[in-house]
Write a protein that holds these residues in place. Sequence first.
Motif, mmCIF file in Angstrom:
data_model
loop_
_atom_site.group_PDB
_atom_site.id
_atom_site.type_symbol
_atom_site.label_atom_id
_atom_site.label_comp_id
_atom_site.label_asym_id
_atom_site.label_seq_id
_atom_site.Cartn_x
_atom_site.Cartn_y
_atom_site.Cartn_z
ATOM 1 N N TRP A 427 21.089 2.892 -59.036
ATOM 2 C CA TRP A 427 22.214 3.807 -58.795
ATOM 3 C C TRP A 427 21.753 5.234 -58.516
ATOM 4 N N LEU A 428 20.437 5.462 -58.558
ATOM 5 C CA LEU A 428 19.896 6.796 -58.287
ATOM 6 C C LEU A 428 19.204 6.850 -56.928
ATOM 7 N N SER A 429 19.454 5.831 -56.119
ATOM 8 C CA SER A 429 18.838 5.756 -54.794
ATOM 9 C C SER A 429 19.305 6.913 -53.902
ATOM 10 N N SER A 430 18.445 7.314 -52.994
ATOM 11 C CA SER A 430 18.807 8.362 -52.025
ATOM 12 C C SER A 430 19.488 7.770 -50.797
ATOM 13 N N ASP A 431 19.549 6.439 -50.748
ATOM 14 C CA ASP A 431 20.182 5.744 -49.631
ATOM 15 C C ASP A 431 21.703 5.749 -49.832
ATOM 16 N N LYS A 432 22.387 6.695 -49.204
ATOM 17 C CA LYS A 432 23.821 6.867 -49.406
ATOM 18 C C LYS A 432 24.624 5.660 -48.930
ATOM 19 N N GLU A 433 24.163 5.037 -47.863
ATOM 20 C CA GLU A 433 24.863 3.867 -47.344
ATOM 21 C C GLU A 433 24.790 2.705 -48.342
ATOM 22 N N LYS A 434 23.628 2.525 -48.942
ATOM 23 C CA LYS A 434 23.454 1.474 -49.943
ATOM 24 C C LYS A 434 24.307 1.755 -51.174
ATOM 25 N N LEU A 435 24.312 3.009 -51.611
ATOM 26 C CA LEU A 435 25.114 3.390 -52.772
ATOM 27 C C LEU A 435 26.596 3.160 -52.513
ATOM 28 N N SER A 436 27.037 3.487 -51.312
ATOM 29 C CA SER A 436 28.438 3.298 -50.951
ATOM 30 C C SER A 436 28.812 1.817 -50.983
ATOM 31 N N LEU A 437 27.915 0.972 -50.480
ATOM 32 C CA LEU A 437 28.154 -0.473 -50.490
ATOM 33 C C LEU A 437 28.257 -0.990 -51.924
ATOM 34 N N MET A 438 27.365 -0.538 -52.795
ATOM 35 C CA MET A 438 27.404 -0.970 -54.185
ATOM 36 C C MET A 438 28.677 -0.481 -54.885
ATOM 37 N N ASP A 439 29.040 0.759 -54.626
ATOM 38 C CA ASP A 439 30.255 1.314 -55.231
ATOM 39 C C ASP A 439 31.493 0.515 -54.849
ATOM 40 N N ARG A 440 31.562 0.123 -53.582
ATOM 41 C CA ARG A 440 32.740 -0.615 -53.104
ATOM 42 C C ARG A 440 32.834 -2.003 -53.737
ATOM 43 N N ASN A 441 31.695 -2.534 -54.162
ATOM 44 C CA ASN A 441 31.682 -3.890 -54.716
ATOM 45 C C ASN A 441 31.486 -3.919 -56.231
ATOM 46 N N TRP A 442 31.518 -2.753 -56.845
ATOM 47 C CA TRP A 442 31.440 -2.635 -58.307
ATOM 48 C C TRP A 442 32.858 -2.707 -58.853
ATOM 49 N N MET A 443 33.171 -3.730 -59.626
ATOM 50 C CA MET A 443 34.570 -3.970 -59.967
ATOM 51 C C MET A 443 34.794 -4.364 -61.434
ATOM 52 N N PRO A 444 34.171 -3.660 -62.404
ATOM 53 C CA PRO A 444 34.412 -4.007 -63.809
ATOM 54 C C PRO A 444 35.840 -3.722 -64.257
ATOM 55 N N PHE A 445 36.550 -2.861 -63.518
ATOM 56 C CA PHE A 445 37.936 -2.551 -63.854
ATOM 57 C C PHE A 445 38.905 -3.078 -62.795
ATOM 58 N N GLY A 446 38.435 -4.016 -61.967
ATOM 59 C CA GLY A 446 39.284 -4.529 -60.899
ATOM 60 C C GLY A 446 39.168 -3.675 -59.652
ATOM 61 N N LEU A 447 40.039 -3.961 -58.694
ATOM 62 C CA LEU A 447 40.021 -3.249 -57.421
ATOM 63 C C LEU A 447 41.436 -3.015 -56.911
ATOM 64 N N GLY A 448 41.559 -2.033 -56.038
ATOM 65 C CA GLY A 448 42.819 -1.820 -55.332
ATOM 66 C C GLY A 448 43.959 -1.363 -56.210
ATOM 67 N N SER A 449 45.173 -1.755 -55.839
ATOM 68 C CA SER A 449 46.378 -1.283 -56.519
ATOM 69 C C SER A 449 46.514 -1.827 -57.933
ATOM 70 N N ARG A 450 45.756 -2.886 -58.258
ATOM 71 C CA ARG A 450 45.839 -3.443 -59.609
ATOM 72 C C ARG A 450 44.621 -3.069 -60.471
ATOM 73 N N THR A 451 43.888 -2.061 -60.028
ATOM 74 C CA THR A 451 42.782 -1.551 -60.847
ATOM 75 C C THR A 451 43.320 -1.155 -62.217
ATOM 76 N N CYS A 452 42.555 -1.394 -63.270
ATOM 77 C CA CYS A 452 42.963 -1.049 -64.634
ATOM 78 C C CYS A 452 43.410 0.415 -64.701
ATOM 79 N N ILE A 453 44.643 0.628 -65.125
ATOM 80 C CA ILE A 453 45.187 1.982 -65.135
ATOM 81 C C ILE A 453 44.500 2.854 -66.183
ATOM 82 N N GLY A 454 43.914 2.223 -67.220
ATOM 83 C CA GLY A 454 43.280 2.983 -68.292
ATOM 84 C C GLY A 454 41.781 3.163 -68.134
ATOM 85 N N ARG A 455 41.260 2.905 -66.938
ATOM 86 C CA ARG A 455 39.804 2.935 -66.750
ATOM 87 C C ARG A 455 39.209 4.314 -67.028
#
Length: 510
Positions: A427-455
Amino acid sequence: MHSEVLAFAAVVALVARVLFPFLKNVSSPLRNVPGPAATRFTDLWYLWRVRRGAFEQDNIELHRKHGEIVRYGPNRYSLSSPDAQKTIYGHGAKFPKSSWYATWQNPSPSQWSLFADQSIPRHSENRRQYQSAYTMSSLVSYEPYVDECADLFSQRLQEVASAGVYADMGHWLQCYAFDVIGLITYSKRLGFLDRGEDIRGVIAALEDHLWYATFTGIFSWLHKYLFPIRNWLAGPTGTGRAYVMKFTQERIAEHEKEQTKAIPVDGIEEGKTSMDFLSKFFKKNADDPKAFTMYHLSMGCVSNMVAGSDTTAISLSAILYYLLKFPQTFETLRQEIDERQREGKIGHYITFKESQEMPYLQAVMKEALRMHPATGLPLERVVPVGGASMCDQFFPEGTIVGINSWVAHRNTSVFGPDANVFRPERWLSSDKEKLSLMDRNWMPFGLGSRTCIGRHISHLEMSKLIPMLVRDFDFSLAPHLQAADWETTNYWFVKPRDFQVKVMVRRQGL
């Protein structure tokens, strides 16, 4: 003659019951989707595997064996593609939650809950009503509550250290999380941290509710029959959720009595810097009682308590567990914290803002939640009218599809060839594109409109407590945890079992 007709009808019904799934499977456009043979005809396979308590691992193995789409029931399909993730959960997606979620609320149609509601329009409207209380900008007002519980938790850990015994940190962290959410919600703790005990069996009762909702949800049509029986069997003391509801009603009654006193326009009493959820909800109700009803008020508080302890406690346990399994990571994090302390950038209480300025801390938390997200079953959704194409496969409307966060987080095309390894540095990579891809697929609190409201609240608790623990205490895993991985049970939440740790007060100076 009458009995013969009944017998014949019974035979016809039985044959139809057996043949219908077979015929439907043969004619389905999804007939070639792989999976265990039994899953083509019954959900009993899914029930059996969930009952074993490790479906997150089963789900990962199914995808390793069969690819991006696997069947885990006659009408249940697990997917692992990032593109499918966006289609199913992305903002604007019209995939409602499946009937599995129905068992998490009262079967009466009028008694919705934000988490379980299958109606997209109603959920959207109700979430909008609550949203302002859960925003990132609201976090600052909750920090004193977290600090109060962190101090008490620190006292308990010092006592454990003095006793020189191993303690179940999974239990203690749940006590901490329960008391924090109690303070944030009502300005009153339930008292778990006072002695480290399960107050009135609430934790056990909520775990029982977890068990019930998870298994009954697989055959959700049973819920309307089992729910009243279950409440009757619970007796006058009620279920864990019932106790939390009673506690909520008592706090509401207390608050209404206090309304006889003059309350400032901003809702914060003189001398106080914090405003709990109950006060915020009362103000919203007073401003617009038709839009934000008393039902909204009570359900918001109950949902905080029921959902706000398990997920945070599991996440805190996961962070501590991985830090102790990887001592070099622990030491690197401690160095970051100690350096901030020496430079005067943090004090006794570590503020949320200060925690956000610790990149390694944030990487550790993110990686631990990637390796061990709190939920371990597919987040089921229903394909809307017109069907949908994903992973080069057409799914007819009414099909249940879902992605398990454990599966998504092990995707090597997203997180790299070492996706099964705990490595915060990714998560400390300088590769912004890689970080963005990981962020979009990191889902411990769900995704989208049903993401955990208390996250954000959970993130606040973790960000403040973990650096305090690393700075002030040393820890040692019990021998059985040093030799092997910890044991967990997955009944929706993947909870650690017997997370035994020895605690020692850190005595060396900075």
